[in-house]
Design a protein around this motif. Structure first.
Motif, PDB file in Angstrom:
ATOM      1  N   PRO A 113       2.930  79.053  54.878  1.00 16.23           N
ATOM      2  CA  PRO A 113       3.437  78.389  53.672  1.00 16.23           C
ATOM      3  C   PRO A 113       2.688  77.093  53.347  1.00 16.23           C
ATOM      4  O   PRO A 113       2.869  76.523  52.280  1.00 16.23           O
ATOM      5  CB  PRO A 113       4.905  78.105  54.018  1.00 16.23           C
ATOM      6  CG  PRO A 113       4.934  78.018  55.511  1.00 16.23           C
ATOM      7  CD  PRO A 113       3.882  78.971  56.000  1.00 16.23           C
ATOM      8  N   ASP A 114       1.864  76.612  54.292  1.00 13.03           N
ATOM      9  CA  ASP A 114       1.102  75.376  54.068  1.00 13.03           C
ATOM     10  C   ASP A 114      -0.215  75.484  54.835  1.00 13.03           C
ATOM     11  O   ASP A 114      -0.504  76.499  55.446  1.00 13.03           O
ATOM     12  CB  ASP A 114       1.906  74.140  54.516  1.00 13.03           C
ATOM     13  CG  ASP A 114       2.414  74.283  55.946  1.00 13.03           C
ATOM     14  OD1 ASP A 114       1.570  74.426  56.852  1.00 13.03           O
ATOM     15  OD2 ASP A 114       3.640  74.271  56.163  1.00 13.03           O
ATOM     16  N   THR A 115      -1.011  74.424  54.770  1.00 15.55           N
ATOM     17  CA  THR A 115      -2.339  74.456  55.391  1.00 15.55           C
ATOM     18  C   THR A 115      -2.380  73.791  56.763  1.00 15.55           C
ATOM     19  O   THR A 115      -3.465  73.594  57.314  1.00 15.55           O
ATOM     20  CB  THR A 115      -3.360  73.759  54.461  1.00 15.55           C
ATOM     21  OG1 THR A 115      -2.914  72.425  54.200  1.00 15.55           O
ATOM     22  CG2 THR A 115      -3.521  74.503  53.159  1.00 15.55           C
ATOM     23  N   ASP A 116      -1.232  73.483  57.331  1.00 11.69           N
ATOM     24  CA  ASP A 116      -1.199  72.832  58.645  1.00 11.69           C
ATOM     25  C   ASP A 116      -1.315  73.897  59.736  1.00 11.69           C
ATOM     26  O   ASP A 116      -0.367  74.180  60.482  1.00 11.69           O
ATOM     27  CB  ASP A 116       0.098  72.030  58.794  1.00 11.69           C
ATOM     28  CG  ASP A 116      -0.027  70.951  59.869  1.00 11.69           C
ATOM     29  OD1 ASP A 116      -1.056  70.957  60.575  1.00 11.69           O
ATOM     30  OD2 ASP A 116       0.889  70.131  59.994  1.00 11.69           O
ATOM     31  N   ARG A 117      -2.500  74.476  59.861  1.00  9.12           N
ATOM     32  CA  ARG A 117      -2.668  75.634  60.742  1.00  9.12           C
ATOM     33  C   ARG A 117      -2.518  75.282  62.223  1.00  9.12           C
ATOM     34  O   ARG A 117      -2.025  76.095  63.004  1.00  9.12           O
ATOM     35  CB  ARG A 117      -4.033  76.287  60.481  1.00  9.12           C
ATOM     36  CG  ARG A 117      -4.090  76.991  59.136  1.00  9.12           C
ATOM     37  CD  ARG A 117      -5.315  77.877  59.016  1.00  9.12           C
ATOM     38  NE  ARG A 117      -6.549  77.113  58.987  1.00  9.12           N
ATOM     39  CZ  ARG A 117      -7.749  77.664  58.772  1.00  9.12           C
ATOM     40  NH1 ARG A 117      -7.842  78.961  58.578  1.00  9.12           N
ATOM     41  NH2 ARG A 117      -8.841  76.923  58.759  1.00  9.12           N
TER      42      ARG A 117
ATOM     43  N   TRP B 109       1.052  75.508  63.261  1.00  5.40           N
ATOM     44  CA  TRP B 109       1.538  76.879  63.314  1.00  5.40           C
ATOM     45  C   TRP B 109       0.944  77.641  64.498  1.00  5.40           C
ATOM     46  O   TRP B 109       1.622  78.474  65.115  1.00  5.40           O
ATOM     47  CB  TRP B 109       1.230  77.597  61.998  1.00  5.40           C
ATOM     48  CG  TRP B 109       2.129  77.199  60.882  1.00  5.40           C
ATOM     49  CD1 TRP B 109       1.831  76.398  59.809  1.00  5.40           C
ATOM     50  CD2 TRP B 109       3.512  77.546  60.729  1.00  5.40           C
ATOM     51  NE1 TRP B 109       2.930  76.242  59.001  1.00  5.40           N
ATOM     52  CE2 TRP B 109       3.975  76.946  59.543  1.00  5.40           C
ATOM     53  CE3 TRP B 109       4.394  78.319  61.478  1.00  5.40           C
ATOM     54  CZ2 TRP B 109       5.279  77.092  59.087  1.00  5.40           C
ATOM     55  CZ3 TRP B 109       5.703  78.472  61.027  1.00  5.40           C
ATOM     56  CH2 TRP B 109       6.135  77.857  59.842  1.00  5.40           C
TER      57      TRP B 109
ATOM     58  N   SER C  79      -7.666  78.866  54.324  1.00  3.71           N
ATOM     59  CA  SER C  79      -6.976  77.681  54.845  1.00  3.71           C
ATOM     60  C   SER C  79      -5.511  77.922  55.187  1.00  3.71           C
ATOM     61  O   SER C  79      -4.909  77.141  55.925  1.00  3.71           O
ATOM     62  CB  SER C  79      -7.081  76.528  53.844  1.00  3.71           C
ATOM     63  OG  SER C  79      -6.473  76.866  52.611  1.00  3.71           O
ATOM     64  N   LYS C  80      -4.919  78.994  54.665  1.00  2.00           N
ATOM     65  CA  LYS C  80      -3.512  79.282  54.951  1.00  2.00           C
ATOM     66  C   LYS C  80      -3.347  80.574  55.755  1.00  2.00           C
ATOM     67  O   LYS C  80      -2.278  81.176  55.750  1.00  2.00           O
ATOM     68  CB  LYS C  80      -2.716  79.401  53.647  1.00  2.00           C
ATOM     69  CG  LYS C  80      -2.516  78.085  52.914  1.00  2.00           C
ATOM     70  CD  LYS C  80      -1.596  78.279  51.729  1.00  2.00           C
ATOM     71  CE  LYS C  80      -1.329  76.959  51.024  1.00  2.00           C
ATOM     72  NZ  LYS C  80      -0.390  77.122  49.885  1.00  2.00           N
TER      73      LYS C  80
ATOM     74  N   SER D 109       9.331  82.269  57.389  1.00  2.00           N
ATOM     75  CA  SER D 109       8.673  82.147  56.077  1.00  2.00           C
ATOM     76  C   SER D 109       7.170  82.427  56.147  1.00  2.00           C
ATOM     77  O   SER D 109       6.388  81.897  55.362  1.00  2.00           O
ATOM     78  CB  SER D 109       8.906  80.748  55.475  1.00  2.00           C
ATOM     79  OG  SER D 109      10.284  80.490  55.331  1.00  2.00           O
TER      80      SER D 109
END
Length: 258
Positions: free
Chosen positions: A102-106, A109, A57-58, A81
């Motif tokens: 750094p988070d799951t908001d793919r 990104w 997920s990341k 980061s």
């Protein structure tokens, strides 16, 4: 006679002593114990060992666009980061990597990395994502891309695979923006391959440039595990010019360029 009796007695004692020593050395046989399995144990289900699936997920799979600036692209990731991890793909011109977020908001990104212009492929990581990216790279025959200048230079990317399938991505100052695809005719693919075979592509310089001239677009041609960057067209080998012009002709013929 007395000596014979004495010898016989000593021999008998010796044999008896050897027999006792042998009995000491040889351990008594152990009794084999049979383990009886009950009916309940026979019917009991066997517990399966469950291996937890990897969490993707990341993670993203990315393919860097330009060999000469791969270090800059990786540094760009680190400054944002993001963590970069090399894969085992062995190529001089293409780097495929795993990027940890750094988070799951793919989706956010993916959009950011695509807009950076440093990557030609960005996707969510998964079980077969890396293998699929490698397969796509191995299909490519030749790739050509043009970057922006201070004016209205056409900006686009072209990929032609070994079967003659062409993907055109028009970015700026082109007649057709966005993704366009078509398949080269048999004679067109043969002509292109003939032009590529005229001279060993690895004999060309990695860069044709004059750093003192600022306002020049860059043209990247990638073939046979080598990438050539062209900014200055003076003193360019004729064979390289011929390849560039022929791909341009294919695009003009389909009216993707003006």
């Amino acid at each position: 006679m007395r000596y014979i009796l004495l010898f016989s007695l000593l021999f008998a004692l010796s044999c008896d002593s050897l027999k006792k020593e042998k009995e000491k050395e040889t351990p008594p046989p152990t009794e084999e114990k049979t383990v009886e399995i009950t009916e309940e144990e026979k019917e009991a289900p066997v517990e399966e060992v469950v291996i937890p699936e990897k969490d993707y997920s990341k993670e993203l799979v990315v393919v860097l666009k330009y060999a000469q600036s791969s270090e800059d692209a990786i540094e760009l990731l680190k400054n944002s980061s993001l963590q970069w991890e090399d894969t085992n793909y062995d190529s001089k011109v293409t780097k495929i990597g795993i990027v940890t977020l750094p988070d799951t908001d793919r989706e956010v990104w993916i959009q950011r990395l695509e807009e950076s212009g440093a990557f030609k492929f960005v996707a969510e990581n998964g079980k077969e994502a890396i293998d699929n990216a490698i397969k796509e790279e191995e299909k490519v025959l030749i790739a050509l891309s043009k970057t922006a200048c201070f004016g209205d230079c056409p900006v686009y990317e072209v990929t032609i695979d070994k079967e003659g399938n062409l993907i055109f991505n028009g970015l700026q100052y082109v007649k057709e923006e966005g993704i366009q695809t078509f398949k080269l005719e048999e004679n067109e693919l043969k002509t292109l391959k003939d032009k590529l075979a005229k001279k060993d592509f690895n004999s060309f310089n990695d860069v044709y440039d004059d750093p003192e001239i600022m306002d020049l677009a860059s043209t990247y041609i990638t073939y046979n595990n080598k990438q050539v960057k062209i900014r200055l067209w003076k003193d360019l080998p004729d064979e390289l010019i011929d390849i560039h012009e022929y791909i341009g002709d294919l695009l003009y013929k389909r009216k993707y360029l003006e």
